[in-house]
Scaffold this motif. Structure first.
Motif, PDB file in Angstrom:
ATOM      1  N   HIS A 230       0.835  -1.215   0.000  1.00 23.84           N
ATOM      2  CA  HIS A 230       0.000   0.000   0.000  1.00 23.84           C
ATOM      3  C   HIS A 230       0.858   1.248   0.000  1.00 23.84           C
ATOM      4  O   HIS A 230       0.660   2.153   0.800  1.00 23.84           O
ATOM      5  CB  HIS A 230      -0.945   0.002   1.196  1.00 23.84           C
ATOM      6  N   HIS A 265      -3.095   2.060  12.758  1.00 20.72           N
ATOM      7  CA  HIS A 265      -2.606   1.438  11.514  1.00 20.72           C
ATOM      8  C   HIS A 265      -3.162   0.007  11.434  1.00 20.72           C
ATOM      9  O   HIS A 265      -4.365  -0.168  11.504  1.00 20.72           O
ATOM     10  CB  HIS A 265      -1.071   1.499  11.528  1.00 20.72           C
ATOM     11  N   ARG A 301     -12.255   6.916  18.406  1.00 15.67           N
ATOM     12  CA  ARG A 301     -12.445   7.104  16.966  1.00 15.67           C
ATOM     13  C   ARG A 301     -13.219   5.910  16.436  1.00 15.67           C
ATOM     14  O   ARG A 301     -13.124   4.810  16.978  1.00 15.67           O
ATOM     15  CB  ARG A 301     -11.093   7.198  16.248  1.00 15.67           C
ATOM     16  N   GLY A 304     -11.659   1.605  11.842  1.00 10.78           N
ATOM     17  CA  GLY A 304     -11.990   1.069  10.522  1.00 10.78           C
ATOM     18  C   GLY A 304     -12.524   2.124   9.577  1.00 10.78           C
ATOM     19  O   GLY A 304     -12.853   1.840   8.436  1.00 10.78           O
ATOM     20  N   PHE A 305     -12.580   3.374  10.087  1.00  8.10           N
ATOM     21  CA  PHE A 305     -13.032   4.479   9.227  1.00  8.10           C
ATOM     22  C   PHE A 305     -11.933   5.510   9.056  1.00  8.10           C
ATOM     23  O   PHE A 305     -11.162   5.755   9.974  1.00  8.10           O
ATOM     24  CB  PHE A 305     -14.257   5.157   9.861  1.00  8.10           C
ATOM     25  N   HIS A 307      -8.917   7.442   6.354  1.00  5.42           N
ATOM     26  CA  HIS A 307      -7.660   6.998   5.754  1.00  5.42           C
ATOM     27  C   HIS A 307      -6.842   8.219   5.349  1.00  5.42           C
ATOM     28  O   HIS A 307      -7.400   9.219   4.908  1.00  5.42           O
ATOM     29  CB  HIS A 307      -7.927   6.134   4.519  1.00  5.42           C
ATOM     30  N   ARG A 308      -5.527   8.130   5.520  1.00  4.85           N
ATOM     31  CA  ARG A 308      -4.668   9.246   5.159  1.00  4.85           C
ATOM     32  C   ARG A 308      -4.744   9.551   3.665  1.00  4.85           C
ATOM     33  O   ARG A 308      -4.691  10.707   3.265  1.00  4.85           O
ATOM     34  CB  ARG A 308      -3.214   8.890   5.548  1.00  4.85           C
ATOM     35  N   ARG A 316     -10.262  -1.776  -1.295  1.00  3.13           N
ATOM     36  CA  ARG A 316     -10.110  -3.085  -0.628  1.00  3.13           C
ATOM     37  C   ARG A 316     -11.309  -3.359   0.277  1.00  3.13           C
ATOM     38  O   ARG A 316     -11.785  -4.489   0.400  1.00  3.13           O
ATOM     39  CB  ARG A 316      -8.821  -3.103   0.188  1.00  3.13           C
ATOM     40  N   ARG A 389       1.012  -8.351   4.282  1.00  2.17           N
ATOM     41  CA  ARG A 389       1.867  -7.216   3.895  1.00  2.17           C
ATOM     42  C   ARG A 389       3.320  -7.606   3.660  1.00  2.17           C
ATOM     43  O   ARG A 389       4.094  -6.854   3.068  1.00  2.17           O
ATOM     44  CB  ARG A 389       1.788  -6.138   5.012  1.00  2.17           C
TER      45      ARG A 389
END
Ligand code: SDX
Length: 428
Positions: A230, A265, A301, A304-305, A307-308, A316, A389
């Motif tokens: 990624h 992360h 927070r 799962g919600f 993203h940078r 995905r 990964r």
């Protein structure tokens, strides 16, 4: 697009080259900034606007929700390739021929054992140890048993280190889970495919044969592909900067595992399940958790919600959401958590707080639901992320080393005390 950028500081103008990537992304090359301006640097905490390298491995378009490995779309790879093919593609740049794939797999199989003393290290951990801490330690420890994996300058030496870790890492993952469950440590079989072997090592009961389930094989293969790389995310940047000091591959990967562990992360997939469980225990009160997520005084927070990079749906997440439905129905698993996840997603996608900030479900939002249906315990979810990964980390580390990139050493803006003379303790 102009091929240069002009910066004016204190009436002085400075020109910097503008470079354009193959996907028409544009960067200002500031390699000469500090020298030409006699010390001026840029400041960008979290590197939200800063590129650390040029890379030919993975392309993301966060606005359009595009993800490609070496030019191939994640949708096509998840549908048509298997994990080992994708690993080869990421690391070496091309989809393998059957002959290349067979040799790659054979070389990996020839290293699919670990020194028995690894078991002694594993034994030393309490069962309560988090699997990510165990995995990072064992991965680093592998260096002691594979010293040739450290000083790898030639492509051949790198290849040998790469097939070693691709053979040994799944064993560490499986043994980390079995240790937690008090199960005897077991090897798989060289007669199995890469993913089948992982499943057997993870789940085989010592008193019976392990029966492979195509649903689990396909689900795990797809999940590993979706997590495979990624671009310059936190853990991959950690692997690259660790490797830039010419630390060995295995310890660079161990550093990446540690970075991935964080709940912001890769640790988010575990945090998502724990959040969904809490909502279920709370009578399914999603509105309470939405309010907490929006409350600036509450550190909570919506895991799962967001993203940078993705300011649209994480492609995905879309694929995993469909797969979650398929796997649960194929396995005949009824999981109320899935309904809670769907409800939370629907509410968030209609809520101005999330819509205005472009916060969409990311890769971690649905993945844990599949892992759980497969019988993987929640504290192993981030370990499964690391397993996926691995080829991406390897590919990025190899690219950095083959390009002979300089050691990573960011600058800073000092805002502390200016000079002051020492004060003896009597005068403090
Ligand atoms: C991964 O980088 C990668 O590619 C990572 C990854 C990969 O494959 O390697 O995709 C894997 O790590 C996915 C992300 C998993 N993490 C989570 O799901 C944790 C929850 N997400 C957030 O912590 C957050 O969205 C991040 C860390 C993912 C991104 O944070 P950013 O880009 O630094 O955004 P930010 O913290 O500056 O937030 C911007 C605004 C803030 O509100 P304001 O100050 O503008 O009022 O959005 C809010 C944040 O408070 N916000 C959230 C939120 N995420 C951001 N508010 C509530 N819930 C959230 N999840």
């Amino acid at each position: 697009m102009s091929d240069k950028a002009i910066l004016e500081i204190n009436g002085e103008k400075y020109e910097f080259p503008v470079i354009t990537g193959t996907e028409n992304e544009v960067a200002i090359d500031i390699k000469a900034l500090r020298g030409s301006t006699k010390g001026v640097i840029t400041l960008d905490p979290g590197y939200k606007n800063t590129g650390s390298c040029e890379s030919a491995i993975t392309f993301l378009d966060g606005e359009k929700g595009i993800l490609r490995y070496r030019g191939y779309s994640i949708e096509e790879l998840a549908e048509k390739a298997d994990f080992l093919e994708v690993a080869y593609l990421l690391i070496f740049g091309e989809l393998p021929t059957q002959e290349q794939l067979d040799k790659f797999h054979a070389d990996i199989k020839s290293h699919s054992v670990v020194d028995d003393d690894i078991k002694k290290i594993l034994d030393a951990f309490p069962k309560s140890a988090h699997p990510m801490g165990v995995l990072a330690s064992l991965t680093s420890a592998l260096t002691a048993f594979n010293p040739t994996s450290v000083n790898v300058d030639s492509e051949e030496e790198m290849y040998n280190a790469i097939v070693r870790i691709l053979g040994k890492f799944p064993i560490l993952v499986a043994w980390t889970m079995r240790k937690k469950h008090g199960m005897p440590l077991d090897y798989g079989s060289s007669s199995l495919g890469y993913v089948e072997n992982i499943l057997q090592m993870m789940f085989k009961n010592p008193t019976s044969d392990y029966e492979q389930n195509p649903i689990l094989i396909n689900a795990l293969d797809k999940l590993l592909i979706l997590h495979a790389d990624h671009e310059q995310n936190c853990s991959t940047s950690t692997v690259r900067i660790t490797g830039s000091s010419h630390a060995g591959l295995f310890v660079s990967l161990a550093a990446g595992i540690s970075a991935l562990w964080g709940p912001l992360h890769g640790g988010a997939n575990q945090a998502v399940l724990e959040m969904l469980e809490a909502i279920k225990e709370d009578g399914g009160d999603t509105k309470k958790y939405m309010a907490k997520a929006k409350d600036k005084n509450d550190p909570f927070r919506l895991m799962g919600f967001g993203h940078r990079v993705y300011k649209n749906f994480d492609p995905r997440a879309k694929i995993i959401k469909v797969a979650a439905n398929e796997v649960l129905s194929d396995l005949g698993v009824e999981d109320p958590i899935l309904d809670i996840a769907r409800g939370l997603e629907k509410e968030a996608l209609e809520d101005p707080y999330f819509v205005d900030r472009k916060l969409y479900p990311n890769v971690d939002f649905y993945s844990g639901i599949i892992y759980r249906a497969m019988g993987i315990p929640v504290e192993m979810f981030t370990v499964m992320f690391a397993l996926g990964r691995l080829p991406g980390w390897i590919a990025q580390w190899r690219e950095m080393r083959l390009r002979k990139e300089p050691i990573g050493r960011p600058r800073q803006l000092y805002t502390g005390e200016t000079y002051r003379p020492f004060k003896s303790i009597e005068k403090r």
